[in-house]
Every structure is written in structure tokens, then in C-alpha cells.
Design a protein around this motif. Sequence first.
Motif, mmCIF file in Angstrom:
data_model
loop_
_atom_site.group_PDB
_atom_site.id
_atom_site.type_symbol
_atom_site.label_atom_id
_atom_site.label_comp_id
_atom_site.label_asym_id
_atom_site.label_seq_id
_atom_site.Cartn_x
_atom_site.Cartn_y
_atom_site.Cartn_z
ATOM 1 N N ALA A 58 0.985 -1.290 0.037
ATOM 2 C CA ALA A 58 0.026 -0.243 0.115
ATOM 3 C C ALA A 58 1.044 1.351 0.046
ATOM 4 N N GLU A 59 1.876 1.300 0.729
ATOM 5 C CA GLU A 59 2.888 2.458 0.874
ATOM 6 C C GLU A 59 3.476 2.671 -0.435
ATOM 7 N N LYS A 60 3.958 1.423 -1.053
ATOM 8 C CA LYS A 60 4.848 1.319 -2.305
ATOM 9 C C LYS A 60 3.904 2.135 -3.343
ATOM 10 N N LEU A 61 2.461 2.089 -3.375
ATOM 11 C CA LEU A 61 1.622 2.364 -4.375
ATOM 12 C C LEU A 61 0.955 3.678 -4.022
ATOM 13 N N GLY A 62 1.546 4.251 -2.798
ATOM 14 C CA GLY A 62 0.958 5.604 -2.233
ATOM 15 C C GLY A 62 -0.247 5.797 -1.911
ATOM 16 N N LEU A 63 -0.861 4.624 -1.234
ATOM 17 C CA LEU A 63 -2.146 4.825 -1.004
ATOM 18 C C LEU A 63 -2.325 5.017 0.418
ATOM 19 N N VAL A 67 -9.376 -0.164 3.512
ATOM 20 C CA VAL A 67 -10.709 -0.607 3.654
ATOM 21 C C VAL A 67 -10.619 -2.154 3.439
ATOM 22 N N THR A 68 -11.341 -2.816 4.731
ATOM 23 C CA THR A 68 -11.315 -4.324 4.637
ATOM 24 C C THR A 68 -12.917 -4.511 5.297
ATOM 25 N N PHE A 69 -12.930 -5.704 5.452
ATOM 26 C CA PHE A 69 -14.395 -6.483 6.023
ATOM 27 C C PHE A 69 -14.028 -7.510 6.873
ATOM 28 N N GLY A 70 -15.058 -7.673 7.853
ATOM 29 C CA GLY A 70 -15.210 -8.552 8.923
ATOM 30 C C GLY A 70 -16.523 -8.737 9.811
ATOM 31 N N PHE A 89 -2.458 5.359 8.374
ATOM 32 C CA PHE A 89 -3.434 5.116 7.399
ATOM 33 C C PHE A 89 -4.697 5.549 7.888
ATOM 34 N N GLU A 90 -5.834 6.144 6.944
ATOM 35 C CA GLU A 90 -7.065 6.086 7.332
ATOM 36 C C GLU A 90 -7.611 4.832 7.199
ATOM 37 N N THR A 91 -8.621 4.344 7.936
ATOM 38 C CA THR A 91 -9.269 2.761 7.947
ATOM 39 C C THR A 91 -10.740 3.003 7.755
ATOM 40 N N LEU A 92 -11.343 1.768 7.045
ATOM 41 C CA LEU A 92 -12.744 1.911 7.265
ATOM 42 C C LEU A 92 -12.798 0.206 7.131
ATOM 43 N N GLY A 93 -13.792 -0.144 8.109
ATOM 44 C CA GLY A 93 -14.109 -1.669 8.349
ATOM 45 C C GLY A 93 -15.527 -1.633 8.005
ATOM 46 N N ILE A 94 -15.893 -2.519 6.723
ATOM 47 C CA ILE A 94 -17.183 -2.841 6.586
ATOM 48 C C ILE A 94 -17.632 -4.030 7.123
ATOM 49 N N ILE A 95 -18.556 -3.975 8.116
ATOM 50 C CA ILE A 95 -18.877 -5.089 8.982
ATOM 51 C C ILE A 95 -20.274 -5.673 8.865
ATOM 52 N N ARG A 96 -20.029 -7.094 8.717
ATOM 53 C CA ARG A 96 -21.271 -7.906 8.307
ATOM 54 C C ARG A 96 -22.177 -7.951 9.577
ATOM 55 N N GLY A 97 -23.278 -7.542 9.126
ATOM 56 C CA GLY A 97 -24.627 -7.542 10.328
ATOM 57 C C GLY A 97 -24.835 -5.978 10.758
ATOM 58 N N ASP A 98 -26.056 -5.619 9.974
ATOM 59 C CA ASP A 98 -26.661 -4.335 10.198
ATOM 60 C C ASP A 98 -27.358 -4.103 11.309
ATOM 61 N N ASP A 139 -8.999 6.799 -3.491
ATOM 62 C CA ASP A 139 -7.922 5.580 -3.733
ATOM 63 C C ASP A 139 -7.727 5.034 -2.392
ATOM 64 N N TRP A 140 -8.341 3.767 -2.573
ATOM 65 C CA TRP A 140 -8.130 2.638 -1.287
ATOM 66 C C TRP A 140 -7.464 1.552 -1.772
ATOM 67 N N TYR A 141 -6.668 0.975 -0.577
ATOM 68 C CA TYR A 141 -6.044 -0.280 -0.442
ATOM 69 C C TYR A 141 -7.080 -1.464 -0.025
ATOM 70 N N VAL A 142 -7.333 -2.195 -0.759
ATOM 71 C CA VAL A 142 -8.267 -3.170 -0.283
ATOM 72 C C VAL A 142 -7.667 -4.322 0.119
ATOM 73 N N LEU A 143 -7.916 -4.586 1.679
ATOM 74 C CA LEU A 143 -7.486 -5.863 2.226
ATOM 75 C C LEU A 143 -8.835 -6.845 2.266
ATOM 76 N N PRO A 144 -8.636 -7.873 1.651
ATOM 77 C CA PRO A 144 -9.779 -8.841 1.833
ATOM 78 C C PRO A 144 -10.091 -9.341 3.271
ATOM 79 N N GLU A 145 -11.295 -9.907 3.513
ATOM 80 C CA GLU A 145 -11.839 -10.441 4.984
ATOM 81 C C GLU A 145 -10.716 -11.164 5.420
ATOM 82 N N GLY A 146 -10.369 -11.198 6.626
ATOM 83 C CA GLY A 146 -9.521 -11.991 7.210
ATOM 84 C C GLY A 146 -8.197 -11.639 6.789
ATOM 85 N N GLY A 147 -7.793 -10.671 6.017
ATOM 86 C CA GLY A 147 -6.448 -10.398 5.478
ATOM 87 C C GLY A 147 -5.721 -11.324 4.466
#
Length: 297
Positions: A58-63, A67-70, A89-98, A139-147
Motif C-alpha cells: 500500500a505504501e509503495k503504491l502511495g495509498l 478498507v477491509t471487511f469482517g 493510514f485512514e481505515t474503514l471496516g465494513i462489518i457484516r450485520g446491520d 484511492d483505497w487499498y483493499v484488504l480482503p476479509e481476514g486479510g
Amino acid sequence: MSRVDRFWENAAQSPLQIVQLPLFIERGVKVYIKRDDLLHPFVSGNKWRKLKYNLLEAEKLGLKQLVTFGGAYSNHIAAVAAAGQAMGFETLGIIRGDELHVDSNQTLQFASHCGMHLQFVSRTEYRDKERLVNHLGGDWYVLPEGGSNQLAIKGVGEAVVEIQSQLAAPIDYLCTAFGTGGTSAGLLSAAALAKVLVFSSLKIKKSDVETHLAAFVPLQDKKLDIFTDYHFGGYGKETEELNQFIDDFEQETMIPLEQVYTGKMMYGVVDLVQKGYFNPGDVVVVLHSGGLQGKRK
């Protein structure tokens, strides 16, 4: 040196500790635990190893945004939040379960306190992660669920190299908990002679575990055994029996476990020793995957 480089360069190897339970001594099985829970107070265990090369990328790409999920009890969510705070880094977590909210449990509270913005979505919406990310813009670096991705596999594989340098004897078995498969796949990718034992924390079929692993590493010619009987009801579920086991184990060894992953895995290891799965003289190494921020009090 960048902030990301410094974060990982400052870490020492985690210790390898022998587990001196009377049962293990009686059966002549040498059980060690790789204390990756001690790598960092908050970004610990397999999350430390999974994030390493992803954040360098992410740093190499300048992001600057992650953002990730869990799920509600995701160790990954907590680790990304802490790592983002430490490295800017600014972080966003998209959480399963409204139905969830920031104060639903300690894991989500911790992530929020680290500055992570939490977005709660329905289980139906959660299935379409690509759409959720596309709606973000920027421009977000996407980390998959569980990384778990190929960069994560590379990081986890380094644990095997460390263990081999710390233990003079050949390793017969490497044990790990299973969530999304990245940690198990990382061990499989680097284990030359040891058999990898995978303990699912999810209520899932063995064939489904194999499918998850095969997405990261070819399974043919791999020495692997999968156990799906130690989930105690499924992901995030616990029982009185499991909690009592954790309490007893901690009193005897002074090694902390949590009820979502490591407690279930260690229960499985002890049960296999009792059932004679291992032979006298076998060397068994258990990977402590951290996650202690989600530990019940």
C-alpha cells in the motif's frame, strides 16, 4: 526508512515456548507454542504476519486509505485499525450485520477507538464486496476479509522459517486455527516436512476448508489434516466446556487463549493427544494466532 518499514523492522522474533502439561509429558509428545501473540500489543499473531507485505505494498503504491471487511468478532478488523493508527493510514471496516453497532462488543469498540470508521451492512449486502468498495470512490487499498491473499501467505510463511531456526529438532506437526484459510495456507506453503493440522473455528465441512486452502496454495503433495469437530457451535460461539478448558489451560501454563480461535485449536490438540493421534517423541508446534483483544473477561 518509512513508518511502515520501521513498524516491522522494530519487531523481534516471537518466542517458542514448550507447553508442559502433564498429559503431554505422560504421552511423550513434545508440544511447543509459537507465541505470535507477543509480537505486538494490538497487531499480533497471524494478523501481524498477514498485514506486513500488504501494508508495504500500500505504501509503495502511495495509498493512504485502507478498507477491509469482517464480522463482529474479527481479529483482522481490530488489527487493521491498530496498524492504521500506528502507521498513519485512514481505515474503514465494513462489518457484516446491520443490527450491530460500535458498542456491540470489545473488538468493535477497540477498532473505533483506534480511529477506524465502521460501516454496518446487511448480510446480503456483505456478499457483494466489490460493489461495496466501488461505492467508496477515491484511492483505497483493499484488504480482503481476514486479510488472506498471496501477500499474506508470504508473511505467514516466515513464521515457519523462524520456528525452524529456533528449534533444533525436526518438526513433525504444525497446528493452526482456521478462519479464512490464509494462515493455514501460509504454513502449508513453507512447511517442507511437517504435517499441517488445521482446526476449523467455523461450523464448516472439511471439503469447504479444502476449497478455501486451494484458493491460495496447491494442495497436491501437501501433508495436511483438517479437523472440523472443535468449533463449539460455530464462529464466535462458545460453551461452558470450552471456557473451562481455557481457564484450566491458562492456570497450568500461563499462556493466554481466546475463545474464538486459539482456545478451540488448543482444545483440539489436547484431545488428539488423549486419543493417541501423536506418537511418543513427536514434535508438535502450535501457532498462537493472537486475537487476545477479543478475549472474554
